[in-house]
Enzyme design. Structure first.
Site, mmCIF file in Angstrom:
data_model
loop_
_atom_site.group_PDB
_atom_site.id
_atom_site.type_symbol
_atom_site.label_atom_id
_atom_site.label_comp_id
_atom_site.label_asym_id
_atom_site.label_seq_id
_atom_site.Cartn_x
_atom_site.Cartn_y
_atom_site.Cartn_z
ATOM 1 N N ASP A 196 0.863 -1.158 0.000
ATOM 2 C CA ASP A 196 0.000 0.000 0.000
ATOM 3 C C ASP A 196 0.917 1.230 0.000
ATOM 4 O O ASP A 196 2.108 1.115 0.322
ATOM 5 C CB ASP A 196 -0.885 -0.028 1.252
ATOM 6 C CG ASP A 196 -1.756 1.197 1.378
ATOM 7 O OD1 ASP A 196 -2.366 1.603 0.372
ATOM 8 O OD2 ASP A 196 -1.810 1.766 2.487
ATOM 9 N N ASP A 198 -0.207 5.104 0.858
ATOM 10 C CA ASP A 198 -0.474 6.115 1.877
ATOM 11 C C ASP A 198 -0.426 5.504 3.278
ATOM 12 O O ASP A 198 -1.058 4.470 3.549
ATOM 13 C CB ASP A 198 -1.837 6.746 1.641
ATOM 14 C CG ASP A 198 -1.890 7.548 0.345
ATOM 15 O OD1 ASP A 198 -2.707 8.464 0.256
ATOM 16 O OD2 ASP A 198 -1.109 7.246 -0.582
#
Length: 411
Positions: A196, A198
């Site tokens: 991922d 953020d």
């Protein structure tokens, strides 16, 4: 009748001891059945299990070895092993093995005692203990220390769900992370890592940063938090948040990109993985604009994220193409693995939000990173107390095998 003897030595370590010990035994043609050595602070602990040839007796072997070890300043201990005990030991080799990884800023005796109690309560036995983190100076301690010890344990847990829950409780109470994974061939040949972006690779939720520039920070932050906790449908919440950015100048994207900070350990982790030949990917519910900049900087092989619609130099408040949500991340992970001819058991996924759970679930090793309780409980492993480079310890890598050490920098 066979003579089987366990020989144990301890004392100050120095070059040539192994050659000397084996030289003494070689003179009598003994067979080495097992051997182990460890050194802690220049202090040697050595053990060897031998079978004495039928044409020899153990007395002259032990006498010569005792004389040699005395001259070397080593302490020596002999223990006879019966054939029945030896065969019982051999019969244990088919039992399942697992790896317990304990990591934190520092590790205390209390940390390891609590972890060991959980292991023992579940019927597991420790075979081997290895320090993976580098030696740490007390005179000049690092600003962001790391400590990691890996335990090889034997046996089948009585209740693996309860054991994982106990490890999570310890992590929360004592400020350490505890990983538990089966010690199989796939653990040693991972080949694909999906991240991922953020709050995982970077220390921000980009949409929140854009919202602040657009003057709608509070509204977007509230929706983001609810989505990360799994309380809102991701696709609907994303469209709602992006809609609030309508009219924001495209130049703001560049300004925000320049202010983003990499998560502690992210660059060290990614550069090490690239050096070791891993395929690495970003699978993000964030935005391609920022994912591509990380790709240019660190060499990610794949980037899949959401595309902001821009017209006449401003955000329209819409998105282009399909949204990369939780199920989409899992689907993309599978597609990349298939394209690269990589088994899902060889895939690692790392993320912090509820929409990362689907990809954490399908990967052979799913790691929740500084995640909410819901995500930590749903993932197979969790890192909550050190930087992103803590992932390297789950691969069994020592600090000296990482890029900063190979380049001669502090690690």
């Amino acid at each position: 009748m066979r003579e089987i003897i366990l020989i144990q030595m301890s004392g100050a370590d120095r070059d040539g001891l192994l050659a000397g010990i084996m030289g003494q035994l070689a003179a009598f043609g003994v067979t080495v059945l097992d051997i182990s050595q460890s050194v802690i602070h220049d202090d040697l602990s050595f053990g060897v299990l031998i079978e004495v040839p039928r044409e020899h007796e153990s007395s002259p072997i032990l006498k010569d070895l005792l004389f040699w070890s005395h001259n070397q300043g080593l302490n020596l201990k002999f223990s006879p092993v019966t054939e029945d005990d030896y065969e019982r030991w051999v019969g244990m080799q088919g039992r399942r093995r697992h790896i317990v990884t304990v990591l934190g800023r520092t590790l205390t005796a209390a940390n390891l005692a609590a972890m060991s109690e959980v292991i023992t309560a579940n019927g597991l036995s420790v075979d081997c203990i290895t320090r993976l983190s580098g030696r740490r100076s007390l005179a000049k301690p690092p600003a962001m220390p790391r400590a990691c010890v890996e335990f090889s344990v034997r046996g089948t847990p009585r209740d693996i769900s309860a054991m994982r829950a106990a490890f999570l409780d310890l992590s929360r109470e004592q400020g350490i992370d505890i990983g538990f994974q089966e010690d199989n061939a796939f653990r040693r040949i991972r080949r694909l890592v999906c991240f991922d972006m953020d709050s995982t690779l970077i220390q921000a939720e980009v949409i929140d940063e854009l919202a602040k520039r657009a003057g709608v920070g509070a509204e977007v932050a509230a929706i983001t938090e609810a989505a990360m906790r799994g309380e809102l449908d991701f696709c609907q919440s994303l469209r709602k948040r992006v809609g609030l950015l309508q009219g924001l100048s495209e130049s703001v994207l560049q300004d925000v990109a320049a202010t983003l900070t990499m998560t502690e350990g992210a660059e060290r982790l990614v550069r090490t993985l690239k050096n070791l030949g891993y395929t690495i990917a970003i699978l993000s519910g964030g935005f391609n604009y920022f994912g591509r900049r990380l790709q240019d900087k660190l060499g990610f092989d794949y980037v899949y994220a959401n595309e902001l619609e821009i017209r006449d130099g401003a955000l329209t408040g819409g998105l282009v193409g399909d949204i990369v949500d939780g199920p989409g991340k899992a689907r993309l992970l599978k597609e990349i693995a298939a394209k690269e001819n990589i088994s899902l058991s060889q895939v690692i996924a790392v993320g912090d939000g509820a929409n990362d759970l689907p990809m954490l679930d399908v990967a052979g090793l799913g790691i929740a990173f500084h995640a909410k309780p819901l995500v930590r409980q749903g993932a197979g492993q969790a890192i909550s107390n050190v930087g992103l480079d803590g992932v390297l310890y789950f691969l069994g890598l020592r600090d000296r095998e990482t890029m900063d050490q190979l380049a001669g920098r502090e690690g």
